[in-house]
Each structure stands twice: as C-alpha cells, then as structure tokens.
Design a protein around this motif. Structure first.
Motif, PDB file in Angstrom:
ATOM      1  N   ASP A 108       0.859  -1.188   0.000  1.00 35.75           N
ATOM      2  CA  ASP A 108       0.000   0.000   0.000  1.00 35.75           C
ATOM      3  C   ASP A 108       0.894   1.236   0.000  1.00 35.75           C
ATOM      4  O   ASP A 108       1.163   1.819   1.047  1.00 35.75           O
ATOM      5  N   SER A 109       1.373   1.630  -1.179  1.00 33.13           N
ATOM      6  CA  SER A 109       2.347   2.722  -1.229  1.00 33.13           C
ATOM      7  C   SER A 109       1.939   3.816  -2.202  1.00 33.13           C
ATOM      8  O   SER A 109       1.197   3.574  -3.162  1.00 33.13           O
ATOM      9  N   GLN A 110       2.444   4.987  -1.924  1.00 33.17           N
ATOM     10  CA  GLN A 110       2.274   6.157  -2.788  1.00 33.17           C
ATOM     11  C   GLN A 110       3.641   6.820  -2.892  1.00 33.17           C
ATOM     12  O   GLN A 110       4.368   6.913  -1.906  1.00 33.17           O
ATOM     13  N   MET A 111       3.988   7.282  -4.095  1.00 37.55           N
ATOM     14  CA  MET A 111       5.302   7.892  -4.275  1.00 37.55           C
ATOM     15  C   MET A 111       5.170   9.299  -4.858  1.00 37.55           C
ATOM     16  O   MET A 111       4.371   9.530  -5.772  1.00 37.55           O
ATOM     17  N   VAL A 112       5.950  10.224  -4.291  1.00 36.69           N
ATOM     18  CA  VAL A 112       6.005  11.599  -4.788  1.00 36.69           C
ATOM     19  C   VAL A 112       7.463  11.914  -5.125  1.00 36.69           C
ATOM     20  O   VAL A 112       8.365  11.639  -4.332  1.00 36.69           O
ATOM     21  N   THR A 113       7.667  12.473  -6.298  1.00 33.55           N
ATOM     22  CA  THR A 113       9.007  12.868  -6.746  1.00 33.55           C
ATOM     23  C   THR A 113       9.142  14.385  -6.694  1.00 33.55           C
ATOM     24  O   THR A 113       8.243  15.103  -7.133  1.00 33.55           O
ATOM     25  N   LEU A 114      10.251  14.866  -6.143  1.00 27.14           N
ATOM     26  CA  LEU A 114      10.502  16.304  -6.053  1.00 27.14           C
ATOM     27  C   LEU A 114      11.539  16.703  -7.101  1.00 27.14           C
ATOM     28  O   LEU A 114      12.726  16.380  -6.963  1.00 27.14           O
ATOM     29  N   PRO A 115      11.117  17.402  -8.148  1.00 23.62           N
ATOM     30  CA  PRO A 115      12.052  17.818  -9.211  1.00 23.62           C
ATOM     31  C   PRO A 115      13.142  18.749  -8.670  1.00 23.62           C
ATOM     32  O   PRO A 115      12.887  19.593  -7.802  1.00 23.62           O
ATOM     33  N   GLY A 116      14.356  18.572  -9.166  1.00 29.52           N
ATOM     34  CA  GLY A 116      15.461  19.441  -8.803  1.00 29.52           C
ATOM     35  C   GLY A 116      16.046  19.184  -7.431  1.00 29.52           C
ATOM     36  O   GLY A 116      16.985  19.867  -7.021  1.00 29.52           O
ATOM     37  N   MET A 117      15.511  18.189  -6.704  1.00 25.74           N
ATOM     38  CA  MET A 117      15.997  17.882  -5.364  1.00 25.74           C
ATOM     39  C   MET A 117      16.878  16.640  -5.403  1.00 25.74           C
ATOM     40  O   MET A 117      16.724  15.761  -6.253  1.00 25.74           O
ATOM     41  N   GLY A 118      17.804  16.570  -4.425  1.00 15.64           N
ATOM     42  CA  GLY A 118      18.719  15.446  -4.347  1.00 15.64           C
ATOM     43  C   GLY A 118      18.411  14.538  -3.174  1.00 15.64           C
ATOM     44  O   GLY A 118      17.254  14.245  -2.890  1.00 15.64           O
ATOM     45  N   HIS A 119      19.469  14.141  -2.462  1.00 24.16           N
ATOM     46  CA  HIS A 119      19.324  13.154  -1.389  1.00 24.16           C
ATOM     47  C   HIS A 119      19.032  13.793  -0.030  1.00 24.16           C
ATOM     48  O   HIS A 119      18.514  13.137   0.853  1.00 24.16           O
ATOM     49  N   LEU A 120      19.359  15.076   0.142  1.00 27.43           N
ATOM     50  CA  LEU A 120      19.282  15.710   1.458  1.00 27.43           C
ATOM     51  C   LEU A 120      17.948  16.438   1.633  1.00 27.43           C
ATOM     52  O   LEU A 120      17.896  17.649   1.861  1.00 27.43           O
ATOM     53  N   LEU A 121      16.861  15.706   1.558  1.00 24.72           N
ATOM     54  CA  LEU A 121      15.540  16.330   1.503  1.00 24.72           C
ATOM     55  C   LEU A 121      15.184  17.102   2.762  1.00 24.72           C
ATOM     56  O   LEU A 121      14.463  18.097   2.688  1.00 24.72           O
ATOM     57  N   VAL A 122      15.652  16.669   3.935  1.00 26.08           N
ATOM     58  CA  VAL A 122      15.280  17.395   5.154  1.00 26.08           C
ATOM     59  C   VAL A 122      15.971  18.752   5.221  1.00 26.08           C
ATOM     60  O   VAL A 122      15.544  19.624   5.982  1.00 26.08           O
ATOM     61  N   GLU A 123      17.037  18.952   4.446  1.00 26.74           N
ATOM     62  CA  GLU A 123      17.675  20.260   4.344  1.00 26.74           C
ATOM     63  C   GLU A 123      17.223  21.008   3.095  1.00 26.74           C
ATOM     64  O   GLU A 123      17.029  22.226   3.118  1.00 26.74           O
ATOM     65  N   GLU A 124      17.047  20.292   1.991  1.00 21.87           N
ATOM     66  CA  GLU A 124      16.687  20.929   0.731  1.00 21.87           C
ATOM     67  C   GLU A 124      15.214  21.346   0.676  1.00 21.87           C
ATOM     68  O   GLU A 124      14.884  22.396   0.118  1.00 21.87           O
ATOM     69  N   ALA A 125      14.346  20.531   1.220  1.00 23.14           N
ATOM     70  CA  ALA A 125      12.914  20.762   1.037  1.00 23.14           C
ATOM     71  C   ALA A 125      12.101  20.369   2.278  1.00 23.14           C
ATOM     72  O   ALA A 125      11.146  19.605   2.175  1.00 23.14           O
ATOM     73  N   PRO A 126      12.444  20.901   3.468  1.00 21.12           N
ATOM     74  CA  PRO A 126      11.695  20.498   4.666  1.00 21.12           C
ATOM     75  C   PRO A 126      10.236  20.917   4.625  1.00 21.12           C
ATOM     76  O   PRO A 126       9.350  20.157   5.060  1.00 21.12           O
ATOM     77  N   GLU A 127       9.939  22.110   4.096  1.00 23.54           N
ATOM     78  CA  GLU A 127       8.553  22.570   4.056  1.00 23.54           C
ATOM     79  C   GLU A 127       7.735  21.747   3.073  1.00 23.54           C
ATOM     80  O   GLU A 127       6.590  21.368   3.366  1.00 23.54           O
ATOM     81  N   GLU A 128       8.304  21.460   1.893  1.00 22.43           N
ATOM     82  CA  GLU A 128       7.588  20.650   0.910  1.00 22.43           C
ATOM     83  C   GLU A 128       7.321  19.259   1.449  1.00 22.43           C
ATOM     84  O   GLU A 128       6.218  18.714   1.301  1.00 22.43           O
ATOM     85  N   CYS A 129       8.339  18.664   2.082  1.00 18.10           N
ATOM     86  CA  CYS A 129       8.163  17.310   2.634  1.00 18.10           C
ATOM     87  C   CYS A 129       7.115  17.309   3.743  1.00 18.10           C
ATOM     88  O   CYS A 129       6.259  16.418   3.798  1.00 18.10           O
ATOM     89  N   ALA A 130       7.162  18.306   4.625  1.00 19.02           N
ATOM     90  CA  ALA A 130       6.185  18.379   5.715  1.00 19.02           C
ATOM     91  C   ALA A 130       4.771  18.522   5.156  1.00 19.02           C
ATOM     92  O   ALA A 130       3.823  17.899   5.665  1.00 19.02           O
ATOM     93  N   GLY A 131       4.611  19.334   4.108  1.00 17.46           N
ATOM     94  CA  GLY A 131       3.293  19.495   3.503  1.00 17.46           C
ATOM     95  C   GLY A 131       2.769  18.201   2.912  1.00 17.46           C
ATOM     96  O   GLY A 131       1.591  17.847   3.086  1.00 17.46           O
ATOM     97  N   LEU A 132       3.626  17.475   2.213  1.00 14.97           N
ATOM     98  CA  LEU A 132       3.226  16.189   1.640  1.00 14.97           C
ATOM     99  C   LEU A 132       2.865  15.195   2.735  1.00 14.97           C
ATOM    100  O   LEU A 132       1.900  14.432   2.603  1.00 14.97           O
ATOM    101  N   ILE A 133       3.628  15.196   3.808  1.00 13.26           N
ATOM    102  CA  ILE A 133       3.364  14.273   4.914  1.00 13.26           C
ATOM    103  C   ILE A 133       2.039  14.619   5.586  1.00 13.26           C
ATOM    104  O   ILE A 133       1.248  13.724   5.921  1.00 13.26           O
ATOM    105  N   ARG A 134       1.762  15.906   5.783  1.00  9.17           N
ATOM    106  CA  ARG A 134       0.492  16.310   6.400  1.00  9.17           C
ATOM    107  C   ARG A 134      -0.695  15.813   5.572  1.00  9.17           C
ATOM    108  O   ARG A 134      -1.663  15.263   6.100  1.00  9.17           O
ATOM    109  N   GLU A 135      -0.644  16.016   4.252  1.00 11.85           N
ATOM    110  CA  GLU A 135      -1.732  15.570   3.381  1.00 11.85           C
ATOM    111  C   GLU A 135      -1.904  14.061   3.439  1.00 11.85           C
ATOM    112  O   GLU A 135      -3.028  13.541   3.494  1.00 11.85           O
ATOM    113  N   TRP A 136      -0.789  13.345   3.421  1.00 12.50           N
ATOM    114  CA  TRP A 136      -0.852  11.882   3.460  1.00 12.50           C
ATOM    115  C   TRP A 136      -1.392  11.389   4.796  1.00 12.50           C
ATOM    116  O   TRP A 136      -2.203  10.452   4.830  1.00 12.50           O
ATOM    117  N   LEU A 137      -0.993  12.021   5.898  1.00 12.05           N
ATOM    118  CA  LEU A 137      -1.506  11.622   7.207  1.00 12.05           C
ATOM    119  C   LEU A 137      -3.014  11.809   7.291  1.00 12.05           C
ATOM    120  O   LEU A 137      -3.738  10.962   7.858  1.00 12.05           O
TER     121      LEU A 137
END
Length: 293
Positions: A257-286
C-alpha cells in the motif's frame, strides 16, 4: 495553543542511553504519534525544520541514533554498541515501549528509512504507517566496493580525517549529494558537524558500513517472505545521486500500500533541501491515512 518546542531528553534501554527530542502534542484531541529516524551522518537536530512543519496535534519523537552509548558496565571499560540493523531496530522498539510511543507513524530519512523498513518488515503491527525520504534499502544500487573502500586504508584514514577538514570543504561535499534547485547552506551543515567533528562517531559510522551488506541481505530476505502492509509514503529527490530514484520501483514491489512523490530538482538531502515541501506532503498523506481509519 500554539506549536510546542521539542524538549531534549534521554532514556536508558537495555543498558544503552538513547538521546531524543520529544515534542508534545497540542490540543485536546491528539492524533497518532510520529517517530523520526535521521540519516547516517546526521543527528536529531537535523530534523528540526521538518518537525516544525508537522501537525501540532501529534506527539513527535526523534531519536539520536549515532549518540547512543552503553552505560552501567561497572568495570570501568567502555562497552561497544552492537550497530547491526537488527540490534538498532530492537533498541528502537524498546525505546518506543519505554517512552510510551504506541503504533506511531515512522518517518525515516536515508539510513533512518532502512531502519523504519526493518521495523515494519520484522515487527508486524508495530507501526501505523511509514514515510520514507529517499530511503537506503536493499534494492538501492549500493555497490559493496564503494562501502568497502571506507573500511580499508586509505579510505578509513580519509574518513577519520574529516574532523580536520575546513567547514567550507565539507559543505561543498554535502552539496554533491544535493540537487540542482537548492544549495545546502552553512546553517544546514552545523548540526551535521557535531558528527563530522567527532572521530568516535565517525568510527561508529564505519562500524555500520562494515555490517551493511549482511544487514541488507537480511532485510531483502524479510521483504521477500512478506510484503509490508502498512500504508507507506515514498518521497524522492529526482536528482538523488546517493540512492538512485530508479530503484524505487523495485522497493515498491514489496510495499502493498504505497504512494510515491518525486521532487524535481531535489537530491538526497531532503530534510535540508525541502523540509517545508516534505512536511506538507506528509500532512496531506496523514490526513488521508487517518480518514481511512
């Protein structure tokens, strides 16, 4: 009531002291808690920007995996911590019981992601769900000779000489793992320097790399026996140079039971590169997971 700030705490589990951040839930109605597991060369503090964007009605706990240390040996000798994934996962489970963290959603970044996978694969029903940020995993294309380079000279010498490197050089190396859209700044690097300026911690990282292949083989076998049933959100940087995004498809074969989201222009360090975007995606998924019950 506003969002509460995380408190620094520690707890002893099986004679191992585990430091952690604990942000209490606000409001009268509280949603299921969150367990955060950081990347390999990181600390609990590297997750603070992500924590700030997560729902206030959930208790959030972030373990400091690299600063665990054995206590109470009684003979004056420092005991070594068993860093096999199986033992780290066992300690995380014991930690959850000790601090009253019942059926949390586990959020793991990179190496934290593989530990979250291990918990879900070997401890059925322990977690309510998984969020994996570019997770290290058994199908991720890791090459043994790359890992082994750092376990022999001169690779080991190179790794243990990192504390002597100037910060600008370390920052440049970190940006090699980032994508093209956003650069890692010195403010992001500072929590990582707590690890990189500490030779004892770097030795622990090398110990983890020494068990890497065997640990991944065990996890691969566990996933082959039975897929993970818990709802899972995968968030991947499209330009991740550490864990290739192409490896996600093989991982998803073991997630029922999985869902995948890809962030264009982002690399491996997502908690530094895109913390707000990741938090928003997590909130919606929760919200979606909670609505399903």
């Amino acid at each position: 009531m506003g969002v509460l700030l995380p408190e620094r705490k520690s707890v002893v589990v099986d004679s191992v002291e585990i430091p952690y951040l604990d942000r209490a839930a606000s409001g009268e109605v509280q949603a299921p808690p969150i367990l955060l597991l950081h990347a390999l060369l990181a600390t609990k503090e590297t997750l603070t920007e992500l924590i700030a964007g997560l729902p206030a009605d959930r208790r959030i706990v972030a373990i400091d995996l690299l600063f665990m240390h054995p206590v109470g040996s009684g003979n004056g000798k420092r005991k070594k911590l068993d860093v096999h994934q199986s033992n780290l996962a066992r300690l995380v489970r014991g930690f959850m019981e000790s601090v009253g963290l019942m059926r949390p959603v586990a959020i793991g970044h990179s190496h934290g992601g593989v530990l979250a996978l291990r918990l879900a694969a070997t401890e059925r029903g322990l977690l309510r769900g998984l969020v994996l940020l570019c997770p290290a995993h058994p199908f991720g294309g890791y090459r043994s000779h790359v890992v082994n380079f750092y376990l022999r000279q001169p690779g080991r010498f190179l790794a243990l000489s990192i504390p002597l490197a100037p910060s600008w050089m370390i920052l440049r190396a970190y940006n090699e793992a980032a994508g093209s859209q956003r650069r890692i700044r010195m403010r992001h690097l500072r929590p990582h320097l707590r690890v990189l300026r500490n030779r004892n911690t770097l030795r622990r990282v090398l110990q983890m790399l020494a068990t890497w292949d065997a640990d991944m083989d065990e996890l691969r076998h566990a996933l082959a026996v039975r897929s993970i049933d818990e709802p899972t959100l995968l968030i991947w940087g499209e330009e991740d140079p550490v864990v290739p995004i192409g490896s996600a498809a093989e991982l998803q074969e073991h997630l029922a039971d999985s869902q995948m989201v890809t962030l264009p222009g982002m690399g491996h360090l997502l908690v530094e590169e895109a913390p707000e975007e990741c938090a928003g995606l997590i909130r919606e998924w929760l919200e979606m997971v909670d609505a399903r019950g």
